[in-house]
Scaffold this motif. Structure first.
Motif, PDB file in Angstrom:
ATOM      1  N   SER A   1       0.819  -1.204   0.000  1.00 41.34           N
ATOM      2  CA  SER A   1       0.000   0.000   0.000  1.00 41.34           C
ATOM      3  C   SER A   1       0.853   1.254   0.000  1.00 41.34           C
ATOM      4  O   SER A   1       2.034   1.228   0.360  1.00 41.34           O
TER       5      SER A   1
ATOM      6  N   TRP B   1       0.317   5.300   1.527  1.00 41.57           N
ATOM      7  CA  TRP B   1      -0.508   6.022   2.496  1.00 41.57           C
ATOM      8  C   TRP B   1      -0.261   7.514   2.317  1.00 41.57           C
ATOM      9  O   TRP B   1       0.852   7.990   2.512  1.00 41.57           O
TER      10      TRP B   1
ATOM     11  N   LYS C   1      -2.680  -0.955  -2.802  1.00 43.32           N
ATOM     12  CA  LYS C   1      -3.761  -0.312  -2.062  1.00 43.32           C
ATOM     13  C   LYS C   1      -3.451   1.177  -1.895  1.00 43.32           C
ATOM     14  O   LYS C   1      -2.291   1.583  -1.768  1.00 43.32           O
TER      15      LYS C   1
ATOM     16  N   GLY D   1      -4.169   4.133   0.563  1.00 46.73           N
ATOM     17  CA  GLY D   1      -4.663   4.486   1.887  1.00 46.73           C
ATOM     18  C   GLY D   1      -4.454   5.962   2.183  1.00 46.73           C
ATOM     19  O   GLY D   1      -3.608   6.624   1.575  1.00 46.73           O
TER      20      GLY D   1
ATOM     21  N   ASP E   1     -12.811   4.904  -4.901  1.00 44.57           N
ATOM     22  CA  ASP E   1     -12.899   3.459  -4.692  1.00 44.57           C
ATOM     23  C   ASP E   1     -13.307   2.756  -5.987  1.00 44.57           C
ATOM     24  O   ASP E   1     -12.818   1.671  -6.295  1.00 44.57           O
TER      25      ASP E   1
ATOM     26  N   ARG F   1      -9.540  -0.454  -4.144  1.00 50.01           N
ATOM     27  CA  ARG F   1      -8.234  -0.427  -3.493  1.00 50.01           C
ATOM     28  C   ARG F   1      -8.127   0.615  -2.387  1.00 50.01           C
ATOM     29  O   ARG F   1      -7.067   0.778  -1.791  1.00 50.01           O
TER      30      ARG F   1
ATOM     31  N   ILE G   1      -8.334   2.456   1.196  1.00 52.32           N
ATOM     32  CA  ILE G   1      -8.412   2.282   2.648  1.00 52.32           C
ATOM     33  C   ILE G   1      -8.593   3.667   3.238  1.00 52.32           C
ATOM     34  O   ILE G   1      -7.755   4.548   3.038  1.00 52.32           O
TER      35      ILE G   1
ATOM     36  N   GLN H   1     -16.343  -1.197  -2.825  1.00 46.92           N
ATOM     37  CA  GLN H   1     -16.272  -2.193  -1.749  1.00 46.92           C
ATOM     38  C   GLN H   1     -17.567  -2.162  -0.945  1.00 46.92           C
ATOM     39  O   GLN H   1     -18.129  -1.094  -0.703  1.00 46.92           O
TER      40      GLN H   1
ATOM     41  N   PRO I   1     -15.476   1.205   1.934  1.00 48.37           N
ATOM     42  CA  PRO I   1     -14.036   0.994   2.134  1.00 48.37           C
ATOM     43  C   PRO I   1     -13.715   0.803   3.612  1.00 48.37           C
ATOM     44  O   PRO I   1     -14.393   1.356   4.491  1.00 48.37           O
ATOM     45  N   PRO I   2     -12.684   0.003   3.918  1.00 47.12           N
ATOM     46  CA  PRO I   2     -12.314  -0.188   5.325  1.00 47.12           C
ATOM     47  C   PRO I   2     -11.867   1.126   5.962  1.00 47.12           C
ATOM     48  O   PRO I   2     -11.219   1.956   5.323  1.00 47.12           O
TER      49      PRO I   2
ATOM     50  N   ILE J   1      -9.834   3.097   9.095  1.00 49.92           N
ATOM     51  CA  ILE J   1      -8.751   2.970  10.057  1.00 49.92           C
ATOM     52  C   ILE J   1      -8.499   4.354  10.648  1.00 49.92           C
ATOM     53  O   ILE J   1      -8.613   5.363   9.945  1.00 49.92           O
TER      54      ILE J   1
ATOM     55  N   GLN K   1      -5.147  -5.687  10.800  1.00 48.67           N
ATOM     56  CA  GLN K   1      -5.269  -4.512   9.944  1.00 48.67           C
ATOM     57  C   GLN K   1      -4.616  -3.270  10.548  1.00 48.67           C
ATOM     58  O   GLN K   1      -4.692  -2.183   9.964  1.00 48.67           O
TER      59      GLN K   1
END
Length: 346
Positions: free
Chosen positions: A38, A40, A70, A72, A94, A100, A102, A166, A170-171, A173, A229
């Motif tokens: 990934s 970030w 990914k 992020g 997304d 992809r 985050i 997704q 998206p996830p 965090i 994660q």
């Protein structure tokens, strides 16, 4: 272990912003080529601390240049965005990246009051809005129709288009500075990004995070999946010799710390207080804690230490303080070819 590139491209001269952005894009594409999990993207404004400033636009450009890595955010500063508008932009990203994204969120800078003032709010306002902004972001991604009445936003619309690629979204965090914020995220089962800490402090936080999730009623399987994660941070430089790596890292680190400090002194109302001589510096301001550096074998030993204390995912700032691009790319290739394979997941 998984490895990610923490993209924080300092630009010391406004005349060089475009050049720094171009070299940063090349480094992100190279991160995919060497097999990183990934990238970030940061968000900071008005001071050149992050030359690109806007991670959403940079993320869209990266989605067009890559196919696997990914994308992020570390982080989107929620205080500076309307949550519904942010939901639209991130949902589009997304889709452009085919799932992809985050979504890393946080309060934003804990020191740069001038960033908040530039968007017409105070740092205290930003902190107060964080929980509702994140709630409304998720509701916008998933609500059909949506009606939200809160302290800061009152909105109503039939559905978000496009919906996130997704499902359900998206996830998420959260970036956590303090132990208290890390614990708060564990209580709700949210993965965290933990900034640079000493090994002992990082071990303690990772252990407490897992214990807190279990105490909050999450199963061992749920705790394991969420902990898997979570990310920890370090700076990185790899070279043919330890002395070369140390010299380049130390120069970049000092340039970066000086840039941050001077911006806060110049732009914050009332300046920025000097460090308290009676208190130790934060780990992120101490080179020996901040950096993994040396030859490939030395770097592998230091990464192994991180793995031994429980780190699964390591977010690495690969260009610190506007280093020479060719040297950064050489460091990245050495890391990808000679270090990462030692930690490949089965």
């Amino acid at each position: 272990m998984r490895f990610g590139s923490f993209v924080f491209p300092v630009s010391h001269d406004p005349e060089r912003d475009s050049e720094v952005i171009d070299s940063t894009m090349d480094e992100m594409v190279l991160a995919e080529e060497i097999g990183m999990h990934s990238v970030w993207l940061t968000e900071h404004h008005f001071d050149g601390a992050a030359a690109h400033a806007d991670p959403l636009v940079l993320g869209a450009a990266l989605a067009a240049r890559t196919s696997r890595i990914k994308i992020g955010f570390a982080v989107v500063e929620l205080a500076f965005h309307h949550p519904v508008r942010l939901a639209v932009q991130t949902s589009l990203l997304d889709n452009l990246s085919h799932g992809r994204l985050i979504m890393g969120t946080g309060r934003g800078s804990a020191y740069n009051h001038y960033e908040y003032l530039g968007f017409g709010i105070t740092m205290e306002d930003g902190i107060a809005r964080l929980a509702e902004a994140e709630q409304l972001l998720v509701e916008a991604w998933t609500g059909q129709p949506l009606q939200h009445s809160g302290e800061f936003w009152d909105v109503k619309f039939p559905e978000l288009r496009p919906r996130p690629f997704q499902k359900p979204h998206p996830p998420l965090i959260r970036a956590c500075i303090s132990e208290a914020s890390t614990v708060a995220m564990a209580e709700i089962g949210r993965p965290v990004m933990i900034g640079i800490q000493t090994l002992d402090t990082l071990r303690s936080r990772l252990e407490r995070y897992q214990a807190t999730m279990l105490d909050a009623g999450f199963t061992e399987a749920e705790t394991e999946a969420t902990f898997d994660q979570c990310w920890a941070s370090r700076d990185l430089f790899v070279a043919d010799s330890h002395s070369e790596a140390l010299e380049i890292a130390a120069e970049g680190f000092e340039r970066e710390r000086t840039h941050f400090r001077q911006a806060r002194e110049l732009y914050n109302p009332g300046g920025f207080p000097p460090p308290d001589p009676n208190r130790p510096l934060p780990a992120g301001e101490v080179l020996e804690h901040a950096f993994i550096l040396g030859t490939p074998s030395q770097v592998a030993e230091q990464v192994a230490e991180m793995r031994e204390i429980g780190v699964r995912n390591l977010m690495l700032k690969l260009n610190v303080g506007e280093m020479d691009t060719q040297k950064v790319q050489k460091s990245m290739k050495m890391f990808g070819e000679q270090v990462m394979p030692k930690f490949a997941q089965d």
